[in-house]
Write an enzyme that holds these catalytic residues in place. Structure first.
Site, PDB file in Angstrom:
ATOM      1  N   TYR A 116       0.878  -1.166   0.000  1.00 23.45           N
ATOM      2  CA  TYR A 116       0.000   0.000   0.000  1.00 23.45           C
ATOM      3  C   TYR A 116       0.919   1.222   0.000  1.00 23.45           C
ATOM      4  O   TYR A 116       0.840   2.070   0.856  1.00 23.45           O
ATOM      5  CB  TYR A 116      -0.842  -0.077   1.280  1.00 23.45           C
ATOM      6  CG  TYR A 116      -2.073   0.760   1.386  1.00 23.45           C
ATOM      7  CD1 TYR A 116      -3.027   0.801   0.388  1.00 23.45           C
ATOM      8  CD2 TYR A 116      -2.313   1.501   2.545  1.00 23.45           C
ATOM      9  CE1 TYR A 116      -4.183   1.542   0.537  1.00 23.45           C
ATOM     10  CE2 TYR A 116      -3.466   2.247   2.704  1.00 23.45           C
ATOM     11  CZ  TYR A 116      -4.397   2.251   1.695  1.00 23.45           C
ATOM     12  OH  TYR A 116      -5.556   2.984   1.849  1.00 23.45           O
TER      13      TYR A 116
ATOM     14  N   HIS B 107      -2.390   7.382  -3.137  1.00 26.27           N
ATOM     15  CA  HIS B 107      -3.488   6.411  -3.106  1.00 26.27           C
ATOM     16  C   HIS B 107      -3.973   6.185  -1.673  1.00 26.27           C
ATOM     17  O   HIS B 107      -5.191   6.184  -1.420  1.00 26.27           O
ATOM     18  CB  HIS B 107      -3.037   5.079  -3.710  1.00 26.27           C
ATOM     19  CG  HIS B 107      -4.064   3.988  -3.594  1.00 26.27           C
ATOM     20  ND1 HIS B 107      -5.226   3.978  -4.341  1.00 26.27           N
ATOM     21  CD2 HIS B 107      -4.128   2.888  -2.786  1.00 26.27           C
ATOM     22  CE1 HIS B 107      -5.948   2.909  -4.010  1.00 26.27           C
ATOM     23  NE2 HIS B 107      -5.303   2.237  -3.073  1.00 26.27           N
TER      24      HIS B 107
ATOM     25  N   TYR C 276     -13.364  -5.440   5.688  1.00 25.10           N
ATOM     26  CA  TYR C 276     -11.937  -5.218   5.960  1.00 25.10           C
ATOM     27  C   TYR C 276     -11.609  -4.884   7.412  1.00 25.10           C
ATOM     28  O   TYR C 276     -10.438  -4.977   7.812  1.00 25.10           O
ATOM     29  CB  TYR C 276     -11.379  -4.152   5.014  1.00 25.10           C
ATOM     30  CG  TYR C 276     -11.468  -2.732   5.499  1.00 25.10           C
ATOM     31  CD1 TYR C 276     -10.331  -2.065   5.991  1.00 25.10           C
ATOM     32  CD2 TYR C 276     -12.670  -2.041   5.475  1.00 25.10           C
ATOM     33  CE1 TYR C 276     -10.405  -0.763   6.428  1.00 25.10           C
ATOM     34  CE2 TYR C 276     -12.746  -0.746   5.907  1.00 25.10           C
ATOM     35  CZ  TYR C 276     -11.612  -0.101   6.395  1.00 25.10           C
ATOM     36  OH  TYR C 276     -11.692   1.195   6.831  1.00 25.10           O
TER      37      TYR C 276
END
Ligand code: MN
Length: 370
Positions: free
Chosen positions: A101, A106, A216
Site C-alpha cells: 500500500y 493512493h 476489511y
C-alpha cells in the site's frame, strides 16, 4: 532497435506454440526466442521460470549477458516465433503473495473515502512501515484471462446481502518477483534486496470495493481481492531497470535502519490504464513512497522465509493528479461493467534515451456466476 523490446530489455516469459508444451523464452522486438535452444540449457526447457530464478543473482547476470551476446547480431535461425503465433502462460509458479500500500497519494485518497471522519487520511503507522497484507497466490492469472465478477457480502441499504459486487474496480500496480529465497529467521535488509528480486511485472489487483468496505475491519482485505489478480506475461529483469532507478520521495520520519536504502530504489516507470480502448490514467511509479527493497525488508524482518516465485505487489500506483490515479474509486466516475476490458501497460527508460516495455496486463469482466 526493436522498439520497447530491444537488447536493453530481454524479459523472460513462458509460451507454447500450437498446443506444444510451454517453454521459457525471451522477446526481441515482435518475436520470442526459445531460451533452451539459444543457450543449450535445459533449465529453460520447462513450463516455468522457477528453476532458473532459484539459481540466484550471479547466474541471472551471466545468463543475461549470454542472451545479449547471442542476440546482438539479430534473431537466431532456430527456436524463433512471431509473437502473434504463441500463447503466453503464467511465467512462474507463484509461491506466496503479498500486496502493499506504498503510494502516499493512493493511501490518502482511500483514507478520505473509507474513513471520512478521521482527521488524517493516513493511519499513524503509514510513514513508519510499508503496510501490506498476505493475499491468495493461487488467484493470480496471466494477462488475457477473463475475470468473473465476484459475489460476496456487501451492504444494501445497510443490510448485508450475498450477491455480485456492484463496485468492481481495478488497481494498477507493479509486482516484484522473488527469485532467490531466504530461510526462516533470516531477514533481508533493504540493502540486500537486489540479490533476491529477480524481476518486475505489471499487476492488476481487481478489487470488489463493496465487499472490501464491509469485510476489511479489523483484519484487512479478504474476499474483496481474492477472486483474481492479473499479471503481465513478461518478467522484466531488475537489471534491465538500471536506467530507471531514481530516488524515492523524501521519507520523513527517517525509516528504521532495516529499511534504510544505500542506493536509489525508486523506479521511473510510466504506467498507463486503458479502459475499453481509451487511456484514462497515467500513474507515475516514481511517486511511490515505499520502495520494493523496503517492502521486502519489512516482509522478512519478523523472520518470515521467502521462496522462489514469491510475488509482492506495490499497491495501487497513484500520482497527485486526477488523471494519474490507479483505481476507479479515486477517479469517481463509476465502476466496471460486465464486458469492460482493462489493459495496463508501462514503459521505463532504457539505455541512450531508449524505452523498455513491460507488455500488458489485460482482462475482461464476465458476468457473475448465477
Ligand atoms: Mn492492491
Amino acid at each position: 532497435m526493436s522498439g520497447l523490446f530491444g537488447l536493453a530489455n530481454l524479459p523472460y516469459g513462458v509460451c507454447s506454440v500450437d498446443g506444444s508444451a510451454p517453454r521459457a523464452v525471451t522477446r526481441l522486438g515482435d518475436h520470442v526466442v526459445d531460451l533452451a535452444t539459444l543457450l543449450d540449457d535445459d533449465v529453460f526447457a520447462g513450463p516455468s521460470l522457477n528453476p532458473f530464478m532459484a539459481q540466484g543473482r550471479a547466474r541471472w547476470d551471466v545468463v543475461r549477458t549470454a542472451i545479449g551476446e547471442a542476440l546482438a547480431g539479430g534473431l537466431p535461425a532456430d527456436g524463433v516465433h512471431a509473437i502473434g503465433d504463441v500463447r503466453m502462460h503464467l511465467p512462474f509458479e507463484v509461491a506466496d503473495y503479498v500486496d502493499f500500500y506504498a503510494s502516499e497519494h493512493h493511501a490518502s485518497n482511500l483514507g478520505r473515502l473509507f474513513r471520512p471522519d478521521s482527521p488524517d487520511p493516513l493511519t499513524p503507522n503509514w510513514r513508519h512501515l510499508p503496510i501490506g497484507y498476505t493475499g491468495r497466490a493461487s488467484s493470480i492469472v496471466v494477462s488475457g484471462t477473463d475475470v468473473v465478477r465476484p459475489c460476496g457480502q456487501r451492504l444494501v441499504d445497510g443490510v448485508p446481502e450475498l450477491g455480485p459486487s456492484l463496485r468492481l474496480d481495478l488497481e494498477a500496480e507493479v509486482g516484484f518477483v522473488v527469485g532467490a529465497g531466504s530461510p526462516m529467521g533470516t531477514p533481508i535488509p533493504a540493502v540486500e534486496a537486489a540479490k533476491h528480486i529477480f524481476g518486475v511485472v505489471l499487476f492488476n489487483d481487481w478489487s470488489a470495493r463493496d465487499v472490501q468496505a464491509w469485510e476489511y475491519v479489523p483484519l484487512g482485505p479478504h474476499l474483496g481481492k481474492s477472486f483474481a489478480s492479473t499479471i503481465s506475461p513478461w518478467v522484466v529483469p531488475l537489471a534491465a531497470l538500471d536506467h530507471a532507478r531514481v530516488e524515492v520521495p523524501r521519507q520523513q520520519p527517517a525509516p528504521l535502519p532495516y529499511l534504510a536504502l544505500d542506493e536509489p530504489w525508486g523506479l521511473d516507470i510510466d504506467l498507463e490504464v486503458e479502459l475499453n480502448g481509451e487511456v484514462i490514467s497515467r500513474p507515475p511509479y516514481r511517486s511511490m513512497y515505499w520502495s520494493p527493497a523496503q517492502m521486502l525488508a519489512h516482509l522478512t524482518v519478523g523472520g518470515a522465509p521467502t521462496r522462489t516465485g514469491d510475488l509482492f505487489a506495490s499497491g495501487t500506483v497513484s500520482g497527485p493528479e486526477l488523471d494519474q490515479v490507479g483505481s476507479l474509486i479515486e477517479r469517481g466516475k463509476g465502476f466496471l461493467e460486465d464486458g469492460d476490458e482493462v489493459v495496463l501497460r508501462a514503459t521505463a527508460p532504457g539505455v541512450d534515451g531508449s524505452r523498455i516495455g513491460f507488455g500488458e496486463a489485460r482482462g475482461r469482466i464476465r458476468e457473475a456466476r448465477s
